[in-house]
Enzyme design. Structure first.
Site, PDB file in Angstrom:
ATOM      1  CD1 TRP A  63      -0.150  -1.626   3.059  1.00 39.30           C
ATOM      2  CD2 TRP A  63       0.736   0.436   3.261  1.00 39.30           C
ATOM      3  NE1 TRP A  63       0.693  -1.633   4.154  1.00 39.30           N
ATOM      4  CE2 TRP A  63       1.255  -0.388   4.305  1.00 39.30           C
ATOM      5  CE3 TRP A  63       1.166   1.762   3.198  1.00 39.30           C
ATOM      6  CZ2 TRP A  63       2.153   0.066   5.257  1.00 39.30           C
ATOM      7  CZ3 TRP A  63       2.076   2.221   4.136  1.00 39.30           C
ATOM      8  CH2 TRP A  63       2.543   1.381   5.154  1.00 39.30           C
ATOM      9  CE  LYS A 122      -3.713 -10.089  -1.392  1.00 34.90           C
ATOM     10  NZ  LYS A 122      -3.771  -8.619  -1.091  1.00 34.90           N
ATOM     11  CG  HIS A 123      -2.543  -2.786  -4.877  1.00 33.21           C
ATOM     12  ND1 HIS A 123      -1.441  -2.684  -4.056  1.00 33.21           N
ATOM     13  CD2 HIS A 123      -2.579  -1.627  -5.579  1.00 33.21           C
ATOM     14  CE1 HIS A 123      -0.849  -1.532  -4.241  1.00 33.21           C
ATOM     15  NE2 HIS A 123      -1.505  -0.852  -5.166  1.00 33.21           N
ATOM     16  N   GLY A 157       6.863  -6.072  -0.294  1.00 27.77           N
ATOM     17  CA  GLY A 157       6.138  -6.076   0.969  1.00 27.77           C
ATOM     18  C   GLY A 157       7.031  -6.561   2.077  1.00 27.77           C
ATOM     19  CD  GLU A 176      11.075  -1.999   7.324  1.00 28.47           C
ATOM     20  OE1 GLU A 176      10.508  -3.101   7.332  1.00 28.47           O
ATOM     21  OE2 GLU A 176      11.219  -1.321   6.281  1.00 28.47           O
ATOM     22  CD  GLU A 215      11.282  -2.770  -2.639  1.00 31.01           C
ATOM     23  OE1 GLU A 215      10.411  -2.110  -3.242  1.00 31.01           O
ATOM     24  OE2 GLU A 215      11.553  -2.615  -1.430  1.00 31.01           O
ATOM     25  CG  LEU A 216      11.200  -8.923   0.699  1.00 27.18           C
ATOM     26  CD1 LEU A 216      11.727 -10.205   1.318  1.00 27.18           C
ATOM     27  CD2 LEU A 216       9.722  -9.027   0.398  1.00 27.18           C
TER      28      LEU A 216
HETATM   29  N1  NAI Z   1       9.316  -3.180   0.692  1.00 25.89           N
HETATM   30  C1  NAI Z   1       8.347  -2.294   0.733  1.00 25.89           C
HETATM   31  O1  NAI Z   1       8.259  -1.357  -0.034  1.00 25.89           O
HETATM   32  C2  NAI Z   1       7.304  -2.440   1.729  1.00 25.89           C
HETATM   33  C3  NAI Z   1       7.532  -3.178   2.847  1.00 25.89           C
HETATM   34  N2  NAI Z   1       6.536  -3.298   3.745  1.00 25.89           N
HETATM   35  C4  NAI Z   1       6.812  -4.086   4.920  1.00 25.89           C
HETATM   36  O2  NAI Z   1       5.658  -4.898   5.201  1.00 25.89           O
HETATM   37  C5  NAI Z   1       5.230  -4.620   6.510  1.00 25.89           C
HETATM   38  C6  NAI Z   1       3.757  -4.759   6.611  1.00 25.89           C
HETATM   39  O3  NAI Z   1       3.154  -3.986   5.599  1.00 25.89           O
HETATM   40  P1  NAI Z   1       2.071  -4.675   4.737  1.00 25.89           P
HETATM   41  O4  NAI Z   1       1.570  -3.857   3.621  1.00 25.89           O
HETATM   42  O5  NAI Z   1       1.085  -5.278   5.670  1.00 25.89           O
HETATM   43  O6  NAI Z   1       2.972  -5.754   4.026  1.00 25.89           O
HETATM   44  P2  NAI Z   1       2.550  -7.204   3.664  1.00 25.89           P
HETATM   45  O7  NAI Z   1       3.803  -7.856   3.277  1.00 25.89           O
HETATM   46  O8  NAI Z   1       1.690  -7.847   4.662  1.00 25.89           O
HETATM   47  O9  NAI Z   1       1.667  -6.976   2.331  1.00 25.89           O
HETATM   48  C7  NAI Z   1       2.275  -6.748   1.096  1.00 25.89           C
HETATM   49  C8  NAI Z   1       1.406  -7.460   0.051  1.00 25.89           C
HETATM   50  O10 NAI Z   1       1.542  -8.866   0.243  1.00 25.89           O
HETATM   51  C9  NAI Z   1       0.250  -9.455   0.448  1.00 25.89           C
HETATM   52  N3  NAI Z   1       0.429 -10.628   1.283  1.00 25.89           N
HETATM   53  C10 NAI Z   1       0.775 -10.662   2.582  1.00 25.89           C
HETATM   54  N4  NAI Z   1       0.909 -11.940   2.998  1.00 25.89           N
HETATM   55  C11 NAI Z   1       0.628 -12.734   1.918  1.00 25.89           C
HETATM   56  C12 NAI Z   1       0.565 -14.140   1.673  1.00 25.89           C
HETATM   57  N5  NAI Z   1       0.830 -15.024   2.635  1.00 25.89           N
HETATM   58  N6  NAI Z   1       0.235 -14.586   0.437  1.00 25.89           N
HETATM   59  C13 NAI Z   1      -0.026 -13.707  -0.552  1.00 25.89           C
HETATM   60  N7  NAI Z   1       0.003 -12.372  -0.401  1.00 25.89           N
HETATM   61  C14 NAI Z   1       0.331 -11.897   0.820  1.00 25.89           C
HETATM   62  C15 NAI Z   1      -0.550  -8.344   1.060  1.00 25.89           C
HETATM   63  O11 NAI Z   1      -1.924  -8.588   0.935  1.00 25.89           O
HETATM   64  C16 NAI Z   1      -0.072  -7.163   0.221  1.00 25.89           C
HETATM   65  O12 NAI Z   1      -0.722  -7.178  -1.019  1.00 25.89           O
HETATM   66  C17 NAI Z   1       5.700  -3.188   6.762  1.00 25.89           C
HETATM   67  O13 NAI Z   1       5.826  -2.971   8.147  1.00 25.89           O
HETATM   68  C18 NAI Z   1       7.044  -3.180   6.078  1.00 25.89           C
HETATM   69  O14 NAI Z   1       8.011  -3.794   6.920  1.00 25.89           O
HETATM   70  C19 NAI Z   1       5.294  -2.772   3.586  1.00 25.89           C
HETATM   71  C20 NAI Z   1       5.074  -1.980   2.475  1.00 25.89           C
HETATM   72  C21 NAI Z   1       6.060  -1.752   1.481  1.00 25.89           C
HETATM   73  C1  6NA Z   2      10.534   6.626  -3.439  1.00 25.20           C
HETATM   74  C2  6NA Z   2      11.057   5.322  -2.949  1.00 25.20           C
HETATM   75  C3  6NA Z   2      10.191   4.185  -3.359  1.00 25.20           C
HETATM   76  C4  6NA Z   2      10.351   3.047  -2.395  1.00 25.20           C
HETATM   77  C5  6NA Z   2       9.350   1.997  -2.643  1.00 25.20           C
HETATM   78  C6  6NA Z   2       9.187   1.045  -1.485  1.00 25.20           C
HETATM   79  O1  6NA Z   2       9.034   1.478  -0.334  1.00 25.20           O
HETATM   80  O2  6NA Z   2       9.173  -0.149  -1.822  1.00 25.20           O
END
Ligand code: NAI
Ligand code: 6NA
Length: 459
Positions: free
Chosen positions: A131, A155-156, A207, A361, A229-230
């Site tokens: 998100w 899947k968003h 995520g 983090e 990209e985590l």
């Molecule tokens: N690397 C990045 O840009 C991001 C990292 N994050 C990390 O994720 C943490 C939680 O944020 P969320 O948005 O809740 O991340 P999340 O990892 O829970 O969600 C990201 C996406 O993965 C999906 N998802 C989650 N578990 C899944 C599964 N078992 N199977 C299939 N799809 C699945 C979610 O529905 C969403 O679409 C944050 O605290 C941060 O550490 C969150 C947003 C962006």
């Molecule tokens: C402007 C930086 C974009 C970072 C995207 C992310 O948090 O995955």
């Protein structure tokens, strides 16, 4: 989990979206696969590039309207949301202008004969996105794959369904045929079933580590490639010869941009002892000056977190850090008397290695400040992390910066700037920050068949 639009500024439910059932998922998968087999994907790239040019023009012409969708749905400051829409337009334009060059056959010198590598699409790609940059994360996966001829299912995150639906409509309005890009309001189990399907040949996720591990394992179990990209715990290093005014201002912005909900946000501030007091004073002043408020109000400089749960998680992390000995230099609490998901800009110091916060983090406006004596200590501390995404080094000595940039174990290092992103530059990390690269020429080759052809010299 329902797909709902809840405004993080006031926690008002705006709309709930109907989920897709298995029959609808099969229809989407079948349409995406059929398109991959068609002339659209196998034929001239020019027809696909035309759609990317149009998509870029559409987004660039609707920056204000699209930015408001982002700010209302996940709380990003309106100016930052405009920036997100603009970079999406830039990414679409970049691949429209460069994909043909990136994917043209590459000749190889060989005694075996005339040899070259061609680039072919591989099929349907399943994308799972978060998100925090609700349009950027989608464009980052769509643009290169649409250019190469792969079909994309997405899947968003469940809290940004309006962004998800809006983006799908934009891609269709740009002229993409049905099946090129399909948004699915589906469950995690349905994602797993889609990954299992032979018509899906790749998986891209941005995520959390937890989601990445589960999804990548599912893909690997079916011998499918994934890119991840985590999370990140990026350092913001300030050396003794740095411009402290610049570093303090840039550092504060790098921590609180998007309310700190950025994987490449500056999170661990590692400051040379000679400039630590001056930096911390100026850094704190910038935090004190932040104005919380409605993300749609241009005067707001710190918006809400994306959800009430995000505030709860962050609050517990800060409390635990202090319980384990960290000093609360500034902030530290959820903002009370406000219906929104606001958390005070916070600075933690004196975090020892046995404090859980040391390796965690903080996905919000919480800065960890560490002090080091020299570059050797800096590199040791910077690399003492499970993550390896981005990082920044502030110094006036560029030779020193180059050396440190090479020693820091991440996928990206910026000198005298916070970690950033641009269509032409690769984005990604190492260790628990994931693998693979998005954007640039690297991003478009993650999900193509780099096929070798050899015209044998001797028959
Ligand atoms: N690397 C990045 O840009 C991001 C990292 N994050 C990390 O994720 C943490 C939680 O944020 P969320 O948005 O809740 O991340 P999340 O990892 O829970 O969600 C990201 C996406 O993965 C999906 N998802 C989650 N578990 C899944 C599964 N078992 N199977 C299939 N799809 C699945 C979610 O529905 C969403 O679409 C944050 O605290 C941060 O550490 C969150 C947003 C962006
Ligand atoms: C402007 C930086 C974009 C970072 C995207 C992310 O948090 O995955």
């Amino acid at each position: 989990m329902p797909y709902q639009t809840i405004n993080p500024f006031n926690n008002k439910l705006i709309k709930e979206y109907q989920t897709h059932n298995d029959k609808q998922v099969e229809q989407a998968l079948s349409t995406a696969h059929a398109l991959y087999k068609s002339d659209w994907a196998q034929g001239d790239i020019k027809q696909r590039i035309k759609v990317l040019h149009k998509l870029s023009e559409l987004m660039a012409s609707r920056v204000d309207e699209l930015a408001e969708v982002v700010s209302v749905e996940m709380g990003k400051l309106i100016g930052q949301s405009r920036g997100e829409v603009q970079i999406c337009a830039d990414i679409a334009k970049f691949y429209a202008e460069n994909a043909e060059e990136f994917l043209k056959p590459v000749p190889y010198k060989s005694d075996l004969g005339e040899a070259w590598v061609e680039h072919h699409p591989i099929g349907v790609i399943m994308a799972v996105e978060p998100w925090n940059f609700p349009f950027y994360q989608l464009m980052r996966v769509l643009a290169p794959n649409l250019a190469s001829g792969n079909s994309v299912l997405v899947k968003h995150a469940s809290i940004v369904p309006h962004c998800a639906e809006t983006f799908e409509k934009l891609v269709s309005e740009a002229g993409a045929p049905k099946g090129a890009y399909t948004n699915l309001f589906i469950s995690q189990d349905q994602v797993a079933s889609i990954i299992d399907d032979d018509r899906v040949q790749g998986v891209a996720l941005t995520g959390s580590e937890k989601a990445g591990a589960i999804v990548a394992a599912r893909a690997a179990g079916k011998l499918k490639k994934s890119t991840l990209e985590l999370g990140g715990n990026d350092v913001f290093a300030v050396l003794d010869d740095a411009d402290i005014d610049h570093a303090a201002k840039a550092g504060a912005q790098a921590r609180v941009s998007n309310a700190g909900q950025v994987c490449t946000a500056a999170k661990r501030f590692i400051i040379h002892e000679k400039v630590a007091d001056e930096f911390l004073k100026k850094f704190t002043e910038h935090f004190k000056a932040l104005k919380i408020g409605d993300p749609l109000d241009k005067s707001t400089t710190l918006g809400p977190l994306s959800s009430a749960d995000a505030v709860k998680t962050l609050s517990k992390q800060v409390d635990d850090a202090v319980k384990h000995g960290a000093k609360l230099h500034f902030g530290g609490k959820k903002v009370t008397g406000n219906p929104g998901n606001f958390f005070e800009p916070t600075i933690l110091t004196h975090i020892t290695r046995d404090n859980p916060a040391y390796f965690e983090e903080f996905f919000g406006p919480v800065a960890q400040v560490y002090i080091v004596k020299n570059d050797e200590e800096l590199v040791k501390l910077a690399n003492d992390s499970h993550y390896g995404l981005g990082g920044s080094v502030f110094t006036t000595d560029l030779n020193r910066a180059r050396k440190l940039a090479s020693q820091i174990e991440t996928g990206m290092v910026y000198v005298n700037s916070p970690t950033d992103t641009a269509a032409e530059l690769p984005f990604g990390g190492v260790k628990r920050s994931g693998f693979g690269r998005e954007l640039s020429d690297l991003g478009i080759k993650e999900f193509v068949n780099q096929k070798l052809v050899v015209l044998a010299a001797k028959s």
